[in-house]
Write a protein that holds these residues in place. Sequence first.
Motif, PDB file in Angstrom:
ATOM      1  N   VAL A   8       0.840  -1.191   0.000  1.00  0.00           N
ATOM      2  CA  VAL A   8       0.000   0.000   0.000  1.00  0.00           C
ATOM      3  C   VAL A   8       0.883   1.251   0.000  1.00  0.00           C
ATOM      4  CG1 VAL A   8      -1.715   1.317   1.312  1.00  0.00           C
ATOM      5  CG2 VAL A   8      -1.878  -1.181   1.192  1.00  0.00           C
ATOM      6  N   THR A   9       0.530   2.220  -0.835  1.00  0.00           N
ATOM      7  CA  THR A   9       1.201   3.509  -0.862  1.00  0.00           C
ATOM      8  C   THR A   9       0.205   4.596  -0.481  1.00  0.00           C
ATOM      9  OG1 THR A   9       0.686   4.026  -3.169  1.00  0.00           O
ATOM     10  CG2 THR A   9       2.639   2.660  -2.754  1.00  0.00           C
ATOM     11  N   LEU A  10       0.709   5.802  -0.233  1.00  0.00           N
ATOM     12  CA  LEU A  10      -0.190   6.908   0.106  1.00  0.00           C
ATOM     13  C   LEU A  10      -1.144   7.216  -1.044  1.00  0.00           C
ATOM     14  CD1 LEU A  10       2.219   9.321   2.028  1.00  0.00           C
ATOM     15  CD2 LEU A  10       0.407   7.877   2.977  1.00  0.00           C
ATOM     16  N   ALA A  11      -0.745   6.871  -2.271  1.00  0.00           N
ATOM     17  CA  ALA A  11      -1.623   7.089  -3.420  1.00  0.00           C
ATOM     18  C   ALA A  11      -2.908   6.276  -3.310  1.00  0.00           C
ATOM     19  CB  ALA A  11      -0.891   6.733  -4.714  1.00  0.00           C
ATOM     20  N   GLY A  13      -4.725   6.047  -0.877  1.00  0.00           N
ATOM     21  CA  GLY A  13      -5.691   6.761  -0.051  1.00  0.00           C
ATOM     22  C   GLY A  13      -5.999   8.136  -0.588  1.00  0.00           C
ATOM     23  N   GLY A  14      -5.555   8.419  -1.814  1.00  0.00           N
ATOM     24  CA  GLY A  14      -5.658   9.770  -2.350  1.00  0.00           C
ATOM     25  C   GLY A  14      -6.939  10.117  -3.058  1.00  0.00           C
ATOM     26  N   GLY A  15      -7.841   9.150  -3.209  1.00  0.00           N
ATOM     27  CA  GLY A  15      -9.116   9.444  -3.848  1.00  0.00           C
ATOM     28  C   GLY A  15      -9.139   9.278  -5.352  1.00  0.00           C
ATOM     29  N   GLY A  16      -8.028   8.842  -5.950  1.00  0.00           N
ATOM     30  CA  GLY A  16      -7.957   8.692  -7.402  1.00  0.00           C
ATOM     31  C   GLY A  16      -8.052   7.251  -7.856  1.00  0.00           C
ATOM     32  N   LYS A  17      -7.445   6.992  -9.025  1.00  0.00           N
ATOM     33  CA  LYS A  17      -7.534   5.662  -9.622  1.00  0.00           C
ATOM     34  C   LYS A  17      -6.880   4.595  -8.752  1.00  0.00           C
ATOM     35  CE  LYS A  17      -6.687   3.126 -13.905  1.00  0.00           C
ATOM     36  NZ  LYS A  17      -6.099   1.961 -13.230  1.00  0.00           N
ATOM     37  N   ALA A  18      -5.756   4.899  -8.125  1.00  0.00           N
ATOM     38  CA  ALA A  18      -5.087   3.914  -7.279  1.00  0.00           C
ATOM     39  C   ALA A  18      -5.985   3.492  -6.123  1.00  0.00           C
ATOM     40  CB  ALA A  18      -3.776   4.483  -6.742  1.00  0.00           C
ATOM     41  N   LEU A  22      -7.631  -0.274  -5.463  1.00  0.00           N
ATOM     42  CA  LEU A  22      -7.487  -0.992  -4.193  1.00  0.00           C
ATOM     43  C   LEU A  22      -8.845  -1.404  -3.648  1.00  0.00           C
ATOM     44  CD1 LEU A  22      -5.579  -1.804  -1.758  1.00  0.00           C
ATOM     45  CD2 LEU A  22      -6.255   0.386  -0.753  1.00  0.00           C
ATOM     46  N   ILE A  23      -9.793  -0.481  -3.628  1.00  0.00           N
ATOM     47  CA  ILE A  23     -11.116  -0.772  -3.082  1.00  0.00           C
ATOM     48  C   ILE A  23     -11.822  -1.851  -3.895  1.00  0.00           C
ATOM     49  CG2 ILE A  23     -13.419   0.198  -2.709  1.00  0.00           C
ATOM     50  CD1 ILE A  23     -12.020   2.833  -1.968  1.00  0.00           C
ATOM     51  N   THR A 133     -12.023   3.106   3.474  1.00  0.00           N
ATOM     52  CA  THR A 133     -10.590   2.881   3.637  1.00  0.00           C
ATOM     53  C   THR A 133      -9.879   4.213   3.777  1.00  0.00           C
ATOM     54  OG1 THR A 133     -10.120   2.928   1.251  1.00  0.00           O
ATOM     55  CG2 THR A 133     -10.636   0.787   2.230  1.00  0.00           C
ATOM     56  N   LYS A 134      -8.868   4.237   4.624  1.00  0.00           N
ATOM     57  CA  LYS A 134      -7.978   5.390   4.746  1.00  0.00           C
ATOM     58  C   LYS A 134      -6.553   4.864   4.828  1.00  0.00           C
ATOM     59  CE  LYS A 134     -10.955   8.863   5.038  1.00  0.00           C
ATOM     60  NZ  LYS A 134     -12.144   8.083   4.668  1.00  0.00           N
TER      61      LYS A 134
END
Length: 340
Positions: A8-11, A13-18, A22-23, A133-134
Amino acid sequence: MALRDERVTLAHGGGGKAMRDLIEEVFTSVFQPDGMEDQARLVSEALQQPGARLAMTTDSFVVDPVEFPGGDIGKIAVCGTVNDLAVGGARPLWLSAAFIIEEGTEIALLRRIVASMKAEAVAAGVRIVTGDTKVVGRGSADKVFVTTAGVGVIPPGRDLMAGHVRPGDVAIVNGVLGDHGAAIMAARGDMALSAEIPSDCQGLGHLMEAVLAACPNVRAARDATRGGVASALNEIAEAAGCGIEIEETALPLRTEVKGMCEILGLDPLYLANEGTLVLFVPEAEAEAALAAMRSVKAGQGATIIGKATGGQAGRVTMRTLFGGARIVDMLVGEQLPRIC
């Protein structure tokens, strides 16, 4: 498969495609909620019964280690929430699940946790219908924390409350005590303990349904989690305004757990459980309750450990092996941190 990262990277949790990848690939592909709205829409025929009531509970889980013999943080999250509903007489139906994930956590670990949650939800007859998720930076969490909320329906006529316990009622547990706390201690590996004790982590919904069908006058039930059976009994005694007396010779304990407690100077009555409850029924229904519990896998070790008395209100005592008596107080402080 869009998700190619191993950690997991901070990306994520950034609200974008990554984050979406993940979700979708780790969570919703397994839980399969109805749609992707910002809320779950709950429908059940059980709610249509006159006199039916909703029950709701919530809990957070921060167990260390997140995987251990007999379970993991995902299994505990589902079982713990289901059990909090079931011991109040509710039929668990829906769960939410929110995840706080530390940057660097292995995606494979998340997949194992989610698979475990799905399996336990199916076994319990509940659905995980919404979540969140956060992602937080390294060192801001410990791999993953899980928060769940559960909703169930209490059928008409059920009214389980600790305050309903009366002198003469019998106290029954469904199995051995202290396995979860002992399992976590052994799994941490910092006490040079060689025993591998499996956690008792399990859902108790089917057990409670079996008991309630056989014993219409069940007074109350509590799952003996943090603080163990001692704390559960003290809570019941205080709420009921009566005394409770238990028999040391009747307490079901594994030899390994008893030995571990002797070595470390711990009292197994205070060790946490994640699949053990204490139930109070009128003495006339005790045998029926035992038979009903033993008919279910989670209750095959059911046994009577004591009874409510007319003694000092709120006091729990134990008749010892030597015929004496000692007070069993509430746990003071924390016997073992990060157990659930």
